[in-house]
Every structure is written in C-alpha cells, then in structure tokens.
Design an enzyme around this catalytic site. Structure first.
Site, PDB file in Angstrom:
ATOM      1  N   LYS A  11     -49.062 -37.966  33.339  1.00  0.00           N
ATOM      2  CA  LYS A  11     -47.955 -37.128  33.839  1.00  0.00           C
ATOM      3  C   LYS A  11     -46.907 -38.001  34.520  1.00  0.00           C
ATOM      4  CE  LYS A  11     -48.822 -37.441  38.478  1.00  0.00           C
ATOM      5  NZ  LYS A  11     -48.027 -38.373  39.249  1.00  0.00           N
ATOM      6  N   ALA A 102     -50.818 -46.451  38.534  1.00  0.00           N
ATOM      7  CA  ALA A 102     -49.420 -46.542  38.111  1.00  0.00           C
ATOM      8  C   ALA A 102     -48.559 -45.368  38.567  1.00  0.00           C
ATOM      9  CB  ALA A 102     -49.367 -46.631  36.594  1.00  0.00           C
ATOM     10  N   GLY A 103     -49.177 -44.333  39.164  1.00  0.00           N
ATOM     11  CA  GLY A 103     -48.412 -43.129  39.518  1.00  0.00           C
ATOM     12  C   GLY A 103     -48.297 -42.185  38.336  1.00  0.00           C
ATOM     13  N   SER A 108     -56.898 -39.171  37.285  1.00  0.00           N
ATOM     14  CA  SER A 108     -57.012 -37.706  37.399  1.00  0.00           C
ATOM     15  C   SER A 108     -57.165 -37.050  36.039  1.00  0.00           C
ATOM     16  CB  SER A 108     -55.775 -37.124  38.089  1.00  0.00           C
ATOM     17  OG  SER A 108     -55.630 -37.684  39.354  1.00  0.00           O
ATOM     18  N   ASP A 141     -54.142 -34.225  41.768  1.00  0.00           N
ATOM     19  CA  ASP A 141     -53.468 -34.079  40.473  1.00  0.00           C
ATOM     20  C   ASP A 141     -54.387 -33.562  39.372  1.00  0.00           C
ATOM     21  OD1 ASP A 141     -51.008 -34.979  41.384  1.00  0.00           O
ATOM     22  OD2 ASP A 141     -51.420 -37.068  40.873  1.00  0.00           O
TER      23      ASP A 141
HETATM   24  O1  C5P Z   1     -55.809 -36.423  46.126  1.00  0.00           O
HETATM   25  P1  C5P Z   1     -55.766 -37.867  45.756  1.00  0.00           P
HETATM   26  O2  C5P Z   1     -57.128 -38.512  45.853  1.00  0.00           O
HETATM   27  O3  C5P Z   1     -55.087 -38.138  44.480  1.00  0.00           O
HETATM   28  O4  C5P Z   1     -54.869 -38.561  46.880  1.00  0.00           O
HETATM   29  C1  C5P Z   1     -54.891 -39.958  47.120  1.00  0.00           C
HETATM   30  C2  C5P Z   1     -54.363 -40.218  48.521  1.00  0.00           C
HETATM   31  O5  C5P Z   1     -52.987 -39.855  48.611  1.00  0.00           O
HETATM   32  C3  C5P Z   1     -55.058 -39.398  49.596  1.00  0.00           C
HETATM   33  O6  C5P Z   1     -56.169 -40.087  50.103  1.00  0.00           O
HETATM   34  C4  C5P Z   1     -53.991 -39.247  50.656  1.00  0.00           C
HETATM   35  O7  C5P Z   1     -53.941 -40.390  51.465  1.00  0.00           O
HETATM   36  C5  C5P Z   1     -52.696 -39.214  49.843  1.00  0.00           C
HETATM   37  N1  C5P Z   1     -52.200 -37.840  49.608  1.00  0.00           N
HETATM   38  C6  C5P Z   1     -51.605 -37.136  50.629  1.00  0.00           C
HETATM   39  N2  C5P Z   1     -51.172 -35.851  50.402  1.00  0.00           N
HETATM   40  C7  C5P Z   1     -51.286 -35.282  49.184  1.00  0.00           C
HETATM   41  C8  C5P Z   1     -51.881 -35.993  48.126  1.00  0.00           C
HETATM   42  C9  C5P Z   1     -52.323 -37.273  48.365  1.00  0.00           C
HETATM   43  O8  C5P Z   1     -51.478 -37.619  51.754  1.00  0.00           O
HETATM   44  N3  C5P Z   1     -50.847 -34.041  49.004  1.00  0.00           N
END
Ligand code: C5P
Length: 317
Positions: A11, A102-103, A108, A141
């Site tokens: 994405k 890579a974003g 995910s 994600d």
């Molecule tokens: O949810 P995910 O594991 O992809 O998120 C990775 C990191 O990004 C989290 O540990 C958090 O530090 C940050 N994050 C956040 N707020 C979000 C999504 C991600 O602070 N809504």
C-alpha cells in the site's frame, strides 16, 4: 485443500495526518490508504508436524516470531485450537517483491495473507470484519491489507471506511535498498517535536478524525480526479523523516521536477517516496530520468499502479 497461494499487495498512503496521542501509546490518525500492484506471493500449507514454519527468499526478513506472518499463524492457532490440532501445523513461504521496512506495509500484507490463507485452510469461514479484528491485534495496517483498494483509516489505522476504488493512476516508487526507517522511531520523534500541538480532548479528536471524510482529497477521490488527488497528497511524518534523511528529501525534490509527475509524497513512515502519473508511458519515462539523475545502484525504482483489491487467492491444491 492442503495449500493456498495468495497475492499480498503493498500500500501507499495518499494522506497521513497525526491528530493526537492515544491512551494505548499509539497515535490517533486520519489516513487514506491505497493498494498498489506490487505484491509478495505467500504460500500457506498444512504440514503434519504440530508447528509453524516460515521461509523467505529475502535475507533481511526474519523467519522467527519477529516476523508478523509467523505471529499471524500463531494468533490463528491460539484463537482456533481445535482447528490447529485437527489440521496440524502450518508452513508459510514468502516470496518477497515488496521492499522491506519501506513504509509500504510489506510485513502487514504478509500477515493479512496468512490470516486469509489459514481461514481457508482450516475452513473457518470467518467474515471480513472478523479477519480485520484479528488483524488489528497484529498491526495497525493489517486490517486494511485484507480487503485493500482505497480506504479512509482512522483510530490507530484499523478503523476502515472504503472509498470508490482508483485503478487508472500510475505510481513510481523510489527506495534506497540499504535505507530503513523505523516506524516506531518516526512516531516517537514526531511526538517529541510536535506533541504540544496534539488535540487532547476526546470530542475534538473525534471531530478532527471525522473531518477527513469530507476533506479535499476525499472529494478528489470521489471525482476520480488524478490531478486533484496528487495536489492534495499529505503526510505529517515527512516533517521528521525528511530532515533526518536528506536522501529521501532529494528523491522528493527530483520527482517534483519530472515532466508528467502530478504529485509526489513519502509513503507511511518512509523511506519510500512515490510519484503519481496518468500513464504507464510517463511513469516509465520518469523511472528512466530518475535513474539518470541519481545513478546510485542502491536506489530501487518500481513502476506500478493503483489497484482495487487486497489479498487474493492465486491458486489452491
Ligand atoms: O501498529 P504497528 O506495529 O504497525 O506500529 C508500529 C509502531 O508505529 C508502533 O509501535 C508505534 O510506535 C507507531 N504507531 C503509532 N500510532 C499508530 C500506528 C503506529 O504511534 N497509529
């Protein structure tokens, strides 16, 4: 069926606004997520031994519990212990095409594919929203990656409102192979620098998150107006990532000067930068020009396009 092969698309973020902090330590976000035609291939297979195994052709991808795909299988095994003991273990083989860290939601989308694959393998018959709920416990994600397409994502990123799909817009992606940005670092740094501007009271937070539904970029998406969409791209995380990674800023600047580029932006927490174009021919030309402008072998470039779906079953045996 003993095995399913799934296509797991990446994405990009057409929009990422950080609204405030959440009590769970995450950030309250308003995003627009878009699936693209750059995908990993995931094979999910029942095996007779009572265990979870992950294989991947990419040296940087771990095959232990730190891999989100492994954790997705583990989650299914704990949620559905009877099915796990009936069907045995699971072997997951990941063929990576999406750049790592890579974003682009590479990890995910692999986890999303494992959830969908095991649901089929174990004949669980879960609904999309049940799969999304499971996915949300793995990563913000993951729920989007299941159905994909074009969607508004709020909350941590797991609350989804589908938008009419876009599929006729081309995307050039640029990423330095050796450059990785930690998502946790990007959000933490943003909080340190801009936390004092966060919205704190719950009503205002909700109102701001809801405002994205009537925002300019959503109007442009509803009108399928590629030029307008490209003008309204936004990503708050650029405020911390671009100053810290001058190479990413440079990609952004070089893309912006290319003929045919409607708009350019960093995806998610980066470091991938993307450009939007109206035709594949223009996209291929921009890729060539970028290669000439930055003749660095570490720079990976992809021409792809927006697509209308998330995880798809390619075959089953
Ligand atoms: O949810 P995910 O594991 O992809 O998120 C990775 C990191 O990004 C989290 O540990 C958090 O530090 C940050 N994050 C956040 N707020 C979000 C999504 C991600 O602070 N809504």
């Amino acid at each position: 069926m003993r095995s399913y092969t799934l296509i797991a698309p990446a994405k990009i973020n057409l929009y990422l606004e950080i609204i405030g902090a959440r009590p769970d330590g995450y950030h309250e976000l308003a995003m627009i997520l878009q699936s693209i035609d750059l995908a990993d291939k995931i094979d999910v297979r029942s095996i007779s031994v009572d265990t979870i195994r992950v294989h991947c052709n990419h040296p940087q991808v771990p095959t232990d519990k730190s891999n989100l795909a492994y954790r997705a299988a583990e989650l299914m095994a704990t949620q559905f212990p009877e099915a796990f003991s009936k069907y045995g273990g699971v072997e997951i083989t990941i063929k990576k095409h999406i750049p790592v860290a890579a974003g682009l939601a590479g990890g995910s989308t692999n986890a999303a594919a494992v959830l969908v694959g095991i649901d089929l393998l174990w004949k669980l018959g879960l609904t999309q929203s049940e799969l999304e709920e499971l996915g949300a416990t793995l990563g913000s994600d993951v729920p989007f990656c299941i159905a994909g397409g074009t969607a508004i994502a709020t909350g941590r990123g797991e609350q989804l409102s589908p938008l009419p799909s876009l599929d006729n817009i081309y995307v050039v992606l640029a990423k330095y192979r050796s450059l990785e940005v930690s998502t946790a670092w990007a959000y933490k740094t943003y909080r340190q620098q801009f936390g004092n501007s966060y919205i704190r009271d719950t009503d205002s937070l909700t109102a701001r998150a809801n405002a994205v539904h009537s925002g300019e970029i959503v109007k442009a998406i509803l009108n399928k107006d590629a030029r307008e969409i490209a003008q309204k791209l936004h990503n708050d995380l650029e405020r911390v990532v671009l100053p810290a990674y001058p190479q990413v800023l440079q990609l952004r600047e070089v893309f912006a000067t290319q003929e045919g580029v409607l708009g350019t932006m960093m995806s998610g927490s980066g470091p991938t930068v993307f450009a939007l174009l109206e035709s594949e021919q223009q996209a291929q030309a921009v890729k060539l020009h970028l290669r000439e402008a930055i003749p660095d072998e570490d720079l990976e470039l992809f021409v792809t396009r927006m697509i209308t779906h998330g995880i798809q079953v390619a075959s089953s045996v």
